[in-house]
Design a protein around this motif. Structure first.
Motif, PDB file in Angstrom:
ATOM      1  N   ASP A  71     -60.521  93.853 -71.969  1.00 45.63           N
ATOM      2  CA  ASP A  71     -61.215  95.116 -71.715  1.00 45.63           C
ATOM      3  C   ASP A  71     -62.149  95.431 -72.883  1.00 45.63           C
ATOM      4  O   ASP A  71     -61.843  95.141 -74.046  1.00 45.63           O
ATOM      5  N   ASP A  72     -63.287  96.018 -72.558  1.00 49.19           N
ATOM      6  CA  ASP A  72     -64.210  96.440 -73.610  1.00 49.19           C
ATOM      7  C   ASP A  72     -64.813  97.785 -73.220  1.00 49.19           C
ATOM      8  O   ASP A  72     -64.321  98.451 -72.304  1.00 49.19           O
ATOM      9  N   ALA A  73     -65.880  98.175 -73.872  1.00 51.66           N
ATOM     10  CA  ALA A  73     -66.450  99.502 -73.640  1.00 51.66           C
ATOM     11  C   ALA A  73     -66.992  99.664 -72.225  1.00 51.66           C
ATOM     12  O   ALA A  73     -66.963 100.767 -71.666  1.00 51.66           O
ATOM     13  N   ASN A  74     -67.454  98.571 -71.607  1.00 49.85           N
ATOM     14  CA  ASN A  74     -68.086  98.671 -70.286  1.00 49.85           C
ATOM     15  C   ASN A  74     -67.284  98.015 -69.168  1.00 49.85           C
ATOM     16  O   ASN A  74     -67.645  98.181 -68.004  1.00 49.85           O
ATOM     17  N   LEU A  75     -66.251  97.274 -69.480  1.00 45.51           N
ATOM     18  CA  LEU A  75     -65.414  96.610 -68.472  1.00 45.51           C
ATOM     19  C   LEU A  75     -63.961  96.971 -68.730  1.00 45.51           C
ATOM     20  O   LEU A  75     -63.390  96.597 -69.747  1.00 45.51           O
ATOM     21  N   ARG A  76     -63.378  97.702 -67.776  1.00 41.65           N
ATOM     22  CA  ARG A  76     -61.992  98.142 -67.945  1.00 41.65           C
ATOM     23  C   ARG A  76     -61.250  98.051 -66.617  1.00 41.65           C
ATOM     24  O   ARG A  76     -61.693  98.633 -65.623  1.00 41.65           O
ATOM     25  N   GLY A  77     -60.157  97.324 -66.612  1.00 42.60           N
ATOM     26  CA  GLY A  77     -59.346  97.213 -65.411  1.00 42.60           C
ATOM     27  C   GLY A  77     -60.100  96.671 -64.218  1.00 42.60           C
ATOM     28  O   GLY A  77     -59.817  97.029 -63.081  1.00 42.60           O
ATOM     29  N   GLY A  78     -61.091  95.805 -64.462  1.00 38.03           N
ATOM     30  CA  GLY A  78     -61.864  95.208 -63.387  1.00 38.03           C
ATOM     31  C   GLY A  78     -63.075  96.010 -62.969  1.00 38.03           C
ATOM     32  O   GLY A  78     -63.829  95.585 -62.094  1.00 38.03           O
ATOM     33  N   ILE A  79     -63.312  97.179 -63.590  1.00 41.25           N
ATOM     34  CA  ILE A  79     -64.422  98.057 -63.215  1.00 41.25           C
ATOM     35  C   ILE A  79     -65.462  98.043 -64.323  1.00 41.25           C
ATOM     36  O   ILE A  79     -65.131  98.221 -65.500  1.00 41.25           O
ATOM     37  N   TYR A 101     -68.661  99.839 -66.053  1.00 42.69           N
ATOM     38  CA  TYR A 101     -69.165 101.208 -66.167  1.00 42.69           C
ATOM     39  C   TYR A 101     -70.537 101.239 -66.822  1.00 42.69           C
ATOM     40  O   TYR A 101     -70.895 100.354 -67.612  1.00 42.69           O
ATOM     41  N   SER A 102     -71.270 102.302 -66.489  1.00 39.94           N
ATOM     42  CA  SER A 102     -72.520 102.572 -67.201  1.00 39.94           C
ATOM     43  C   SER A 102     -72.187 103.268 -68.516  1.00 39.94           C
ATOM     44  O   SER A 102     -71.031 103.618 -68.781  1.00 39.94           O
ATOM     45  N   GLY A 103     -73.207 103.522 -69.301  1.00 41.59           N
ATOM     46  CA  GLY A 103     -72.983 104.227 -70.560  1.00 41.59           C
ATOM     47  C   GLY A 103     -72.481 105.640 -70.360  1.00 41.59           C
ATOM     48  O   GLY A 103     -71.843 106.217 -71.254  1.00 41.59           O
ATOM     49  N   ASP A 104     -72.727 106.236 -69.179  1.00 39.36           N
ATOM     50  CA  ASP A 104     -72.273 107.593 -68.872  1.00 39.36           C
ATOM     51  C   ASP A 104     -70.885 107.628 -68.247  1.00 39.36           C
ATOM     52  O   ASP A 104     -70.391 108.705 -67.902  1.00 39.36           O
ATOM     53  N   GLY A 105     -70.283 106.467 -68.071  1.00 36.50           N
ATOM     54  CA  GLY A 105     -68.949 106.426 -67.481  1.00 36.50           C
ATOM     55  C   GLY A 105     -68.949 106.338 -65.968  1.00 36.50           C
ATOM     56  O   GLY A 105     -67.894 106.503 -65.337  1.00 36.50           O
ATOM     57  N   GLU A 106     -70.102 106.041 -65.347  1.00 33.54           N
ATOM     58  CA  GLU A 106     -70.159 105.914 -63.889  1.00 33.54           C
ATOM     59  C   GLU A 106     -69.789 104.488 -63.485  1.00 33.54           C
ATOM     60  O   GLU A 106     -70.349 103.517 -64.024  1.00 33.54           O
ATOM     61  N   PRO A 107     -68.863 104.300 -62.529  1.00 32.79           N
ATOM     62  CA  PRO A 107     -68.539 102.952 -62.066  1.00 32.79           C
ATOM     63  C   PRO A 107     -69.744 102.308 -61.388  1.00 32.79           C
ATOM     64  O   PRO A 107     -70.347 102.896 -60.480  1.00 32.79           O
ATOM     65  N   LEU A 108     -70.092 101.097 -61.829  1.00 31.23           N
ATOM     66  CA  LEU A 108     -71.247 100.395 -61.264  1.00 31.23           C
ATOM     67  C   LEU A 108     -70.830  99.216 -60.402  1.00 31.23           C
ATOM     68  O   LEU A 108     -71.404  98.999 -59.327  1.00 31.23           O
ATOM     69  N   PHE A 109     -69.822  98.463 -60.853  1.00 28.83           N
ATOM     70  CA  PHE A 109     -69.374  97.275 -60.127  1.00 28.83           C
ATOM     71  C   PHE A 109     -67.852  97.180 -60.178  1.00 28.83           C
ATOM     72  O   PHE A 109     -67.219  97.586 -61.163  1.00 28.83           O
ATOM     73  N   GLN A 126     -59.848 107.831 -67.735  1.00 25.76           N
ATOM     74  CA  GLN A 126     -58.827 106.971 -67.135  1.00 25.76           C
ATOM     75  C   GLN A 126     -59.449 106.172 -65.997  1.00 25.76           C
ATOM     76  O   GLN A 126     -59.955 106.731 -65.033  1.00 25.76           O
ATOM     77  N   SER A 127     -59.399 104.844 -66.094  1.00 29.47           N
ATOM     78  CA  SER A 127     -60.050 103.980 -65.116  1.00 29.47           C
ATOM     79  C   SER A 127     -59.180 103.686 -63.907  1.00 29.47           C
ATOM     80  O   SER A 127     -59.692 103.495 -62.802  1.00 29.47           O
ATOM     81  N   ARG A 128     -57.889 103.592 -64.092  1.00 32.44           N
ATOM     82  CA  ARG A 128     -56.976 103.233 -63.014  1.00 32.44           C
ATOM     83  C   ARG A 128     -55.872 104.281 -62.904  1.00 32.44           C
ATOM     84  O   ARG A 128     -55.620 105.052 -63.839  1.00 32.44           O
ATOM     85  N   GLY A 129     -55.205 104.317 -61.750  1.00 26.92           N
ATOM     86  CA  GLY A 129     -54.094 105.237 -61.570  1.00 26.92           C
ATOM     87  C   GLY A 129     -52.775 104.575 -61.913  1.00 26.92           C
ATOM     88  O   GLY A 129     -52.684 103.351 -62.062  1.00 26.92           O
ATOM     89  N   LYS A 130     -51.734 105.379 -62.054  1.00 28.42           N
ATOM     90  CA  LYS A 130     -50.412 104.820 -62.342  1.00 28.42           C
ATOM     91  C   LYS A 130     -49.455 105.190 -61.217  1.00 28.42           C
ATOM     92  O   LYS A 130     -49.644 106.196 -60.517  1.00 28.42           O
ATOM     93  N   PRO A 131     -48.417 104.390 -61.007  1.00 29.07           N
ATOM     94  CA  PRO A 131     -47.479 104.642 -59.902  1.00 29.07           C
ATOM     95  C   PRO A 131     -46.798 105.997 -60.021  1.00 29.07           C
ATOM     96  O   PRO A 131     -46.625 106.544 -61.116  1.00 29.07           O
ATOM     97  N   LEU A 132     -46.390 106.527 -58.870  1.00 32.04           N
ATOM     98  CA  LEU A 132     -45.710 107.818 -58.831  1.00 32.04           C
ATOM     99  C   LEU A 132     -44.424 107.797 -59.647  1.00 32.04           C
ATOM    100  O   LEU A 132     -44.048 108.791 -60.274  1.00 32.04           O
ATOM    101  N   PHE A 133     -43.724 106.655 -59.666  1.00 28.91           N
ATOM    102  CA  PHE A 133     -42.421 106.564 -60.329  1.00 28.91           C
ATOM    103  C   PHE A 133     -42.515 106.206 -61.807  1.00 28.91           C
ATOM    104  O   PHE A 133     -41.487 105.942 -62.438  1.00 28.91           O
TER     105      PHE A 133
END
Length: 508
Positions: A165-173, A175-183, A230-237
């Motif tokens: 993971d780095d500044a622009n690629l996190r958890g497979g997503i 991001y742009s510099g503004d934090g918008e998911p691009l791919f 936060q890029s990804r969600g976590k399980p309910l449990f």
């Protein structure tokens, strides 16, 4: 000497908190390295723990139920139209949506209708933390609409080739510099799929843009954010996985103890060696002639048998302290903590209302209903509404729905409400009377009351009109408000008499 810090919770030199020094990291740094293990353990709990499975099913039943129903609400004022136009447009849209949502052509695999896809997405979000769907465009024989959806396992969303993971690629997503998911980088197959001919694709990723060049969604990523960034969600449990597992082990140990208690009533203290005991318990004979002769007249140990004792032998009763007398109280206390973490009343999690009064049951269900409504609104906003807008765009473009200036007035045309499963009634008579009073004094409407029960008010009125017409045709007398009031009064008197009887018996 007392700590010099202003907040006792920040003290590092106290005996209670001195060793508690958690790291302060970003949302993704806290979650992403541990997300895989959290997801795997969450799924294992749902598969093998009855209470965890019940919690998930309760959430699904109350938030999704048989599906979310569309109630189109175009903003006819903003569109410069009349209310009559809005009602006619609404009926046409809802009729066409039912055609799309009730069939399985909305699923790329043609297995689930929209209600089934909604349940699958919500269940995935609860168990995995993420639910991902790819809106696709496929012209297929027999399908009126090309818009369809492919639900993707969240494990497939990951960094290509195991990149860090780095500044622009996190958890497979990406991001742009503004934090918008691009791919979104999604594997062709699940990383744990080892079936022949499929494993070879596990190392191939597809880089999917979040939107098309003209703004149409390509990825729907459903998850709950708890922190900024936060890029990804976590399980309910996630917060109660350890409590669930430890409770499983404790309950298993108590069950083993109960089985042992049922099988063994006493010990025989004897000087016999291993060979003699083996023969006494039904083992091979002839190990020792003297032992065989001695045990020949003694019956083998089995259920209900009486074994005579020889000199020097004595019986010691087997009286274990298990299962523990406080087993149930301890389990209930732990389950109450788990229920609180899940946002569910204990009674609803365990499906146990045997020790609950009407007042406490109603309070518990009202508290649960707030949580269900909150989750349903999020599910409608981030899942059902985007799918509806994608479908509506296609329906307008192929000429099935008239919507001049759609792209300039998208928000006005796409206004909608989503009706979920009904809240249900603890006491139907009292709550129906309360609904009637709310409408009579003007603090509620028929639409709101019907929505609370998972009904569409217009469908209710239309059905009532048809029924009343048919009753008149057959010369029948419909049930009047007076007869209903008499019925309610009779029920109230019976309840009061029953309560008085219980009070008398308690006093006696």
């Amino acid at each position: 000497m007392p700590s010099a810090v202003s907040h006792q919770g920040a003290a590092t030199d106290s005996q209670q908190l001195g060793s508690w020094v958690p790291a302060m990291a970003s949302a993704d740094a806290d979650l992403l390295p541990e997300l895989g293990m959290l997801t795997a353990r969450s799924r294992d709990l749902v598969r093998n723990n009855g209470v965890a499975s019940s919690g998930i099913q309760t959430m699904v039943d109350n938030v999704v139920g048989v599906g979310l129903r569309l109630s189109s609400k175009p903003d006819w004022r903003a569109l410069g139209r009349t209310a009559e136009w809005g009602e006619e447009w609404q009926r046409n849209v809802e009729r066409l949506w039912k055609e799309f949502a009730n069939g399985t052509d909305c699923d790329v695999a043609r297995e689930l209708n929209f209600a089934g896809l909604t349940e699958l997405m919500f269940r995935n979000m609860l168990m995995d933390g993420d639910a991902i769907s790819l809106p696709l465009w496929k012209r297929r024989p027999g399908a009126r609409f090309a818009t369809c959806l492919q639900v993707v396992e969240s494990d497939r969303l990951s960094n290509p080739d195991g990149r860090m993971d780095d500044a622009n690629l996190r958890g497979g997503i990406e991001y742009s510099g503004d934090g918008e998911p691009l791919f979104y980088n999604i594997r062709k197959t699940h990383p744990g799929d080892y079936m022949l001919g499929v494993a070879s694709l596990a190392g191939v990723w597809e880089r999917i843009p979040a939107r098309t060049a003209w703004g149409r969604k390509r990825v729907i990523h459903l998850h709950e954010k708890e922190r900024t960034g936060q890029s990804r969600g976590k399980p309910l449990f996630a917060a109660v996985i350890s409590q669930f597992k430890m409770l499983d082990k404790y309950a298993g140990a108590e069950l083993d103890a109960a089985v042992i208690n049922a099988m063994m009533a006493a010990f025989i203290e004897t000087e016999m060696g291993g060979a003699e005991l083996m023969e006494l318990f039904g083992g091979s004979e002839g190990v020792n002639k003297e032992v065989s002769r001695r045990n020949k007249g003694r019956p083998k140990l089995k259920s209900g048998s009486i074994v005579p004792l020889y000199p020097g032998e004595k019986v010691s009763p087997f009286m274990p302290a298990r299962p523990a007398a406080q087993f149930e109280a301890f389990v209930v206390a732990v389950l109450r903590q788990i229920a609180a973490a899940l946002g569910l009343p204990y009674e609803l999690l365990l499906k146990d209302f045997s020790r609950t009064t009407y007042s406490s049951a109603r309070a518990a269900l009202l508290e649960a209903w707030r949580m269900f409504r909150s989750k349903r609104e999020k599910l409608a906003t981030y899942w059902a509404q985007p799918v509806f807008e994608l479908w509506l765009e296609e329906a307008i473009n192929i000429g099935l729905i008239e919507a001049p200036g759609f792209y300039e007035n998208r928000a006005a045309y796409c206004c909608a409400r989503w009706i979920g499963p009904g809240r249900g009634w603890v006491d139907p008579v009292k709550e129906a009377q309360a609904a009637q009073i709310r409408m009579e004094i003007g603090v509620s409407t028929l639409e709101a009351e019907c929505s609370e029960q998972g009904l569409d008010w217009e469908e209710v009125l239309e059905q009532r009109a048809r029924e009343q017409k048919r009753i008149q045709e057959l010369g029948l007398t419909p049930a009047s408000a007076a007869s209903i009031s008499v019925l309610a009064a009779t029920q109230q008197k019976e309840e009061e008499a029953a309560n008085d009887g219980q009070g008398t018996s308690r006093a006696a």
